[in-house]
Write an enzyme that holds these catalytic residues in place. Structure first.
Site, PDB file in Angstrom:
ATOM      1  N   GLU A 338     -12.500 -30.488   9.643  1.00  0.00           N
ATOM      2  CA  GLU A 338     -13.815 -30.754  10.244  1.00  0.00           C
ATOM      3  C   GLU A 338     -13.810 -31.952  11.187  1.00  0.00           C
ATOM      4  O   GLU A 338     -14.752 -32.748  11.169  1.00  0.00           O
ATOM      5  CB  GLU A 338     -14.853 -30.969   9.136  1.00  0.00           C
ATOM      6  CG  GLU A 338     -15.045 -29.754   8.258  1.00  0.00           C
ATOM      7  CD  GLU A 338     -16.007 -30.011   7.097  1.00  0.00           C
ATOM      8  OE1 GLU A 338     -16.928 -29.209   6.914  1.00  0.00           O
ATOM      9  OE2 GLU A 338     -15.820 -31.001   6.369  1.00  0.00           O
TER      10      GLU A 338
HETATM   11  C1  ACM Z   1     -13.391 -29.188   3.367  1.00  0.00           C
HETATM   12  O1  ACM Z   1     -14.064 -28.629   2.484  1.00  0.00           O
HETATM   13  N1  ACM Z   1     -13.986 -29.791   4.377  1.00  0.00           N
HETATM   14  C2  ACM Z   1     -11.946 -29.184   3.315  1.00  0.00           C
END
Ligand code: ACM
Length: 523
Positions: A338
């Protein structure tokens, strides 16, 4: 008159029913080894006639005086002594007659058993637990625990008798990596909570604890060359609590505690996104050398390290060096998920540089599935959580995959719309959803050969104490342990939900706060 007869008759019937029921419970534990409700389900179980009874005079016999085997023998005694009220003696083979004993025998050179497998033989005289390694003995000890009546898990003296049905078990895991992740960054959990977590995963034969040590909301590990990381970055958490961190001394103690249970700690410092706690602590990590503010919300994707600044790599070199020094295991997890505020053309070389730093410190790189966009070395590992395309890309680059698909394996997903803790952005993960999937067939193109193992992560946006941790872990955790251990061909939900139901008594004896899901056939 009639009424009295009827109620007497009912009483008699009830008494008979109770006797039959008690007989049935005893049968489960003492009469037929193949009926034992073990989790994970062993590879092979054979019943024989009779049973072994643990007594105060029973001796734990070890085949060699290696420190590891002595430690496992003591661990076994520590599990059995409180509820039995015994003080089981530990001796070495040859020093006393080998009867009425639990023999722990290592170095048997059985290639089928590998590093973690074991062979358990139970007769009226003895229990024999044999393995190539002390680690295999430790996994087998977990089976012995589950073969005794559930009251063996009590901390106070219980009645017994302490019987195990005769027979034999041959057992070894499907995958070498079987783990769970605890996010100590969103909310901080102290060392005692982490030790409890380690004990719970060890009971189901898991061998990895992945600790998510840094995120936007907190930096939780002392880095001596950058003290501001904890002086500033550890001081809060989601919702604005006081946060916390592990000194290196406390962290090393956790590593040792885990090692005593043959569990490797995989430390994660998430980067280049999920880095606000570092950006708030070390001004030079920012483009204008101005620290950001501490963050106590739950948004993702707003922070990034400066991928073009030399300072960033000097800083990361220090962090990875110190972290590697605290890590006897092979992996350093660098996150990589992310990173929405990092341009893709910057992200890709950043991960490659970080990979070099990890390798230069003698460790291997683990990262979330996005890291597969970079040129990964064969030794690196990608953890599939969101995008199957990323995981498949990783496979084409020759890396192994850890399977943690959020919609199946995220312990922070709510069980169903009625449960309170957790989130549901990946869906609801009821106990059956968490169990009914096969890592080998979930993503077409990813086969058993490509998979290092299975991990169930627990993110902590909505939880701040150990009881809440346990409510999300149980009763799902044993299912992930079984997916990692038991061959897929031996796993059937309808049969598993009954075995899992038998664990309820153990959960209670162990003081586990579990969610009594209606999907499970509780006993
Ligand atoms: C995640 O759940 N951002 C790895």
């Amino acid at each position: 008159m009639m009424k009295t007869f009827k109620s007497r008759f009912t009483l008699l019937l009830n008494a008979l029913f109770l006797m039959l029921n008690v007989a049935a419970v005893n049968a489960t534990f003492a009469a037929d080894l193949t009926k034992a409700a073990l989790i994970p389900k062993p590879v092979s179980v054979k019943a024989a006639v009779g049973f072994f009874t643990l007594q105060g005079s029973t001796v734990i016999l070890i085949s060699e005086e290696s420190p590891e085997l002595i430690r496992v023998a003591q661990y076994l005694a520590d599990r059995l002594n409180p509820a039995t009220g015994f003080n089981l003696a530990i001796h070495t083979v040859g020093t006393i007659p080998a009867s009425n004993c639990i023999l722990l025998e290592t170095k048997i050179s059985n290639s089928q058993l590998g590093q973690e497998g074991y062979e358990l033989t139970i007769s009226a005289d003895n229990i024999k637990l044999a393995a190539n390694t002390a680690e295999g003995i430790f996994r087998g000890v977990q089976t012995i625990r589950q073969l005794f009546p559930a009251t063996i898990e009590c901390k106070t003296v219980q009645k017994g008798p302490w019987k195990i049905a005769a027979g034999s078990i041959l057992d070894y895991p499907s995958y070498t990596y079987r783990g769970s992740m605890l996010d100590v960054a969103r909310h901080f959990f102290g060392a005692n909570d982490v030790k409890r977590y380690i004990d719970l995963i060890a009971a189901y034969k898991m061998n990895v604890l992945h600790l998510h040590l840094a995120d936007d909301q907190g930096w939780r590990i002392e880095i001596k060359s950058w003290p501001a990381l904890t002086e500033i970055g550890s001081t809060t958490q989601v919702g604005g609590g006081k946060g916390g961190f592990y000194t290196q001394e406390v962290y090393n103690d956790l590593v040792q505690y885990a090692a005593g249970r043959f569990i490797t700690i995989v430390p994660e410092i998430d980067m280049p996104g999920h880095t606000n706690a570092a950006l708030a602590s070390v001004p030079e990590l920012n483009p204008d050398n101005q620290s950001t503010k501490l963050y106590t919300g739950t948004n993702v994707g707003f922070s990034t390290l400066q991928t073009h600044k030399e300072f960033t790599y000097k800083f990361l070199g220090d962090v990875i060096r110190e972290l590697s020094g605290m890590t006897p295991g092979p992996y350093i997890h660098v996150g990589g998920d992310e990173s929405h505020s990092t341009k893709k053309e910057d992200y890709i070389p950043f991960i490659e540089k970080v990979q070099d730093l990890v390798l230069a410190n003698g460790k291997l790189m683990l990262g979330w599935d996005e890291t597969a966009l970079s040129a990964l070395k064969n030794s690196s590992v990608a953890q599939y959580w969101a995008k199957a395309e990323n995981a498949k890309l990783g496979v084409t680059k020759g890396v192994k995959i850890i399977m943690s698909p959020a919609a199946k394996a995220y312990l922070d997903m709510k069980y169903n719309p009625k449960t309170h803790l957790g989130l549901h952005w990946a869906g609801y993960v009821e106990v059956d959803t968490g169990y009914k999937w096969n890592p080998e067939t979930l993503v077409p193109g990813i086969t058993k050969e490509n998979i290092l193992g299975v991990e169930c992560p627990l993110w902590s946006e909505t939880i701040s104490n150990i009881d809440q941790i346990e409510t999300l872990l149980f009763p799902r955790l044993p299912g992930y342990a079984e997916i990692g251990w038991t061959p897929a061909s031996d796993r059937k939900w309808e049969e598993y939900r009954i075995r899992l139901g038998h664990q309820a008594e153990r959960f209670k004896m162990m003081g586990i706060h579990y969610y009594p899901s209606a999907k499970v056939s509780w006993k």
